[in-house]
Design a protein around this motif. Sequence first.
Motif, mmCIF file in Angstrom:
data_model
loop_
_atom_site.group_PDB
_atom_site.id
_atom_site.type_symbol
_atom_site.label_atom_id
_atom_site.label_comp_id
_atom_site.label_asym_id
_atom_site.label_seq_id
_atom_site.Cartn_x
_atom_site.Cartn_y
_atom_site.Cartn_z
ATOM 1 N N HIS A 110 0.844 -1.182 0.000
ATOM 2 C CA HIS A 110 0.000 0.000 0.000
ATOM 3 C C HIS A 110 0.883 1.237 0.000
ATOM 4 O O HIS A 110 1.781 1.354 0.818
ATOM 5 N N GLU A 112 0.637 4.310 0.857
ATOM 6 C CA GLU A 112 0.730 5.243 1.976
ATOM 7 C C GLU A 112 1.515 4.669 3.147
ATOM 8 O O GLU A 112 1.931 5.404 4.037
ATOM 9 N N LEU A 113 1.661 3.344 3.167
ATOM 10 C CA LEU A 113 2.352 2.725 4.298
ATOM 11 C C LEU A 113 3.860 2.721 4.062
ATOM 12 O O LEU A 113 4.325 2.746 2.926
ATOM 13 N N THR A 114 4.603 2.673 5.145
ATOM 14 C CA THR A 114 6.057 2.651 5.016
ATOM 15 C C THR A 114 6.513 1.265 4.582
ATOM 16 O O THR A 114 5.754 0.298 4.617
ATOM 17 N N GLU A 117 6.029 -1.217 7.368
ATOM 18 C CA GLU A 117 4.631 -1.615 7.548
ATOM 19 C C GLU A 117 4.190 -2.566 6.433
ATOM 20 O O GLU A 117 3.445 -3.515 6.657
ATOM 21 N N LYS A 155 5.388 4.991 -1.576
ATOM 22 C CA LYS A 155 5.121 5.814 -2.764
ATOM 23 C C LYS A 155 6.314 6.722 -3.087
ATOM 24 O O LYS A 155 6.427 7.211 -4.206
#
Lengths: 259, 258
Positions: A110, A112-114, A117, A155
């Motif tokens: 995803h 937005e996640l680091t 994560e 991202k």
Amino acid sequence: MFEPEMSSTAVTIRLENVTQRFRVIQERPDTLRELFSKFFRHQSSYHDFDAVKNVSLEVPPGQMLGIVGRNGSGKSTLLKVIAGVYRPTAGTVEVHGTLAPLIELGAGFHHELTGRENILLNGLLMGYSKREMLEREQRIIDFAEIGDFIDSPVKQYSSGMYMRLAFSVATEVDPQILVIDEILAVGDAGFQQKCFERIRNFKSAGKTIVLVTHDMSQIEEHCDRAILIEKGSIMADGPAAEVAELYRSSIALEVVGAH
Amino acid sequence: MIELVRETYRYRELIWALALKELKIRYKRSVLGFLWALLNPAFTMLVLTLVFSTLMRFPIPHYAIFLLSVLLPWTFFSQSLSYAVESIVTNGDLIKKVAVPKVVFPMAAIVSNIINLLLSLIPLALLVPLMRHPFYWTWLYLPVPLLALIIFTLGMTFFFAAANVYYRDVSHILQVVLSAWFYVTPIIYSLDFIPQKHQWIFKLNPIIYVINGFRLAVYYGKLPKAPSIIASFVCAFISLLIGYAIFRKYQDDFVFYV
């Protein structure tokens, strides 16, 4: 997700008469309005199409199997059936052991996640526990050469970093079976080198690998055995070099025929 | 049903991680972050309290508490459904590439909303003494209607999430259903306002029993009667049985439609 079954049988993957049917809908009724209008006009606007037709296949442990074939021949569908993404329309699929799918790098990421994560989330998606993932976290980060970026959202990663992390997660979890679709065609030469080195280590550790690719040199270099798929059926099954040669000549014939 | 419990247990870490992901993304890039989960209901409460204590006066003392005691669980219900209805479709890319049990997606939507609901109870608990409303011991009873509410909501989300895979109209229809449902449920009003002879119609509404439990415990300081508690769980399990049966029947085909 397949249950890791303990079995004494000498196969890791067994497909028996597997057919995967897709309903190709010319005008898919996406909304109720379309459904109703279809219903009243009594039209059938689909046809069924078998992407994989009556395929039986056994892969013994430790074998590296290549799957070759033209675009649309059903290679990727077959791989997804093995990976458990599709439940086949007919036939049975048995997979013994934990399986890591490399169907698309970073499918579970995803943006937005680091990175950190995402490592956890991806591992959980593949059926591993949180504890297992935390144990492997550092090794995953090291192999991917992500460095301090690991705590930034993915991202912000370059596509190379993104792929390195995805490959690292999928392979560091130590699966018994690895299915790979085409993904090794991407990335720079250094990364590819590293990937293949890891795949060689996998092989020498006696793990089972299924590789889909268009690159016959990869087949010849790494695979023990290959199958040629055409229109959803297995047309040839044998030593990797022979099947690769067969595929090359079938392509060549077609090119000649076209002129 | 046992299968559902087993899958939930087996994938508990994944469900939890997906729920946290949802919350993280919801509050990401906002300065106050998770605080919004508290501030949002707090501001709603402030507005409601002001409106109903000055502009529109109902013959109900401490109307804000009367309202919020059921509005918060209702918000959980409607938000869970609104999130979960899209959960299979939005995770379509993932479903097409990884063999993952589909139940985790609606479940994660519910879990993230449970966290929100629990957080929103904090400002309510602060409002009660602030309005000099008695703080009843019956608050301790809240886990019971909460459980019934979660089971009821879960069943509904399974149904809507599955249906939305096949017809994307479902998510729009759901919004219409929810707004109509809001008004036929005694949330902003009390069932006592309804003439006795028409009350049976309202009692056909399956969510009314669970809603009743919240209001009795928080506002009236009473416990619901046994038949009402039983009715709330019967409705909850019927919802779950039907919703899950439908979801389970179609889950292997989702991958072809997302």
